[in-house]
Design a protein around this motif. Structure first.
Motif, mmCIF file in Angstrom:
data_model
loop_
_atom_site.group_PDB
_atom_site.id
_atom_site.type_symbol
_atom_site.label_atom_id
_atom_site.label_comp_id
_atom_site.label_asym_id
_atom_site.label_seq_id
_atom_site.Cartn_x
_atom_site.Cartn_y
_atom_site.Cartn_z
ATOM 1 N N ARG A 71 -0.284 4.160 0.179
ATOM 2 C CA ARG A 71 -0.874 5.026 1.198
ATOM 3 C C ARG A 71 -0.308 4.712 2.580
ATOM 4 O O ARG A 71 -0.062 5.605 3.395
ATOM 5 C CB ARG A 71 -2.397 4.867 1.192
ATOM 6 N N GLU A 72 -0.078 3.415 2.838
ATOM 7 C CA GLU A 72 0.506 3.020 4.120
ATOM 8 C C GLU A 72 1.953 3.499 4.224
ATOM 9 O O GLU A 72 2.413 3.901 5.296
ATOM 10 C CB GLU A 72 0.446 1.502 4.284
ATOM 11 N N LYS A 107 1.798 7.110 5.126
ATOM 12 C CA LYS A 107 1.421 7.246 6.531
ATOM 13 C C LYS A 107 2.611 6.986 7.449
ATOM 14 O O LYS A 107 2.843 7.721 8.421
ATOM 15 C CB LYS A 107 0.292 6.267 6.842
ATOM 16 N N SER A 144 0.829 -1.200 0.000
ATOM 17 C CA SER A 144 0.000 0.000 0.000
ATOM 18 C C SER A 144 0.867 1.256 0.000
ATOM 19 O O SER A 144 1.587 1.519 0.967
ATOM 20 C CB SER A 144 -0.906 0.011 1.233
ATOM 21 N N TYR A 182 2.370 5.368 -9.540
ATOM 22 C CA TYR A 182 2.485 4.155 -8.728
ATOM 23 C C TYR A 182 3.509 3.198 -9.346
ATOM 24 O O TYR A 182 4.329 2.606 -8.643
ATOM 25 C CB TYR A 182 1.121 3.487 -8.629
ATOM 26 N N SER A 221 1.809 12.843 2.893
ATOM 27 C CA SER A 221 0.582 12.480 2.184
ATOM 28 C C SER A 221 0.902 11.591 0.998
ATOM 29 O O SER A 221 2.028 11.562 0.498
ATOM 30 C CB SER A 221 -0.138 13.742 1.700
ATOM 31 N N ILE A 222 -0.109 10.875 0.510
ATOM 32 C CA ILE A 222 0.061 10.049 -0.674
ATOM 33 C C ILE A 222 0.419 10.912 -1.881
ATOM 34 O O ILE A 222 1.158 10.488 -2.768
ATOM 35 C CB ILE A 222 -1.227 9.223 -0.951
#
Length: 199
Positions: free
Chosen positions: A35-36, A39, A33, A55, A44-45
């Motif tokens: 996004r992970e 985090k 992920s 990606y 931020s992504i």
């Protein structure tokens, strides 16, 4: 909260790749992920995509780290080789895949879109790693067959990879193959045309 000005772009890239590779090594490509990752590093992504562009380019950067580690592993094993260097080369392939199963598998699980080429730095990683195998295979060939080294390297890498992949995913166990390393080593020796003694 995102720390938008705490790090330079190069520092961000290093942080993201480090955390991304850590996560990839733990959970694999299917559960990875971005996004992970964002985090975990406190950004931020959007920051990740601003640094890498997409990606796919993020995954390639992470996979390039795996290729770097893989090459270092192979080189270290060959540096210590006292007998059959081809045997050591095959063993090193299997060893790295077993030790870094998720990261190794991610090299093949990720696919670029058909209209997107891998960046030059990534292709350089591939050429550098496969070049090690090519040099060892060329050295093992009789002089009159040295011109075959490039094509034979591609074929033998596919052979070793297939045996390694079947070993890791349990297919060989179902087929009753109990010594895949010895089996593929025999195939390598047959292709090169030299005799061998199985360890």
């Amino acid at each position: 909260m995102a720390r938008r000005s705490d790090h330079t772009r190069d520092e961000l890239r290093t942080m993201i790749v480090h955390e991304g590779h850590r996560q990839m090594s733990q959970v694999g490509f299917a559960r990875f992920s971005a996004r992970e990752v964002a985090k975990r590093i406190g950004y931020s992504i959007g920051t990740i995509y601003n640094v890498f562009g997409s990606y796919d380019m993020l995954i390639l950067a992470i996979n390039a780290q795996t290729l770097t580690q893989w090459q270092a592993h192979v080189q270290a094993r060959l540096a210590d080789a006292r007998t059959d260097r081809l045997r050591v080369l095959v063993e090193a392939y299997f060893e790295f895949a077993v030790l870094h199963h998720h990261a190794w598998t991610a090299l093949y699980d990720h696919r670029l879109p058909d209209d997107v080429a891998a960046p030059e730095y990534y292709q350089d990683h591939i050429r550098s790693l496969t070049g090690i195998a090519r040099d060892e295979i060329a050295a093992a060939l009789p002089p009159e067959r040295r011109a075959e080294a490039d094509g034979l390297t591609r074929s033998l890498l596919a052979t070793v990879h297939g045996h390694c992949f079947f070993t890791l995913n349990g297919t060989f166990k179902l087929l009753g193959e109990t010594r895949p390393l010895d089996t593929v080593y025999a195939r390598v020796r047959e292709a090169i045309g030299t005799s061998f003694t199985s360890n």
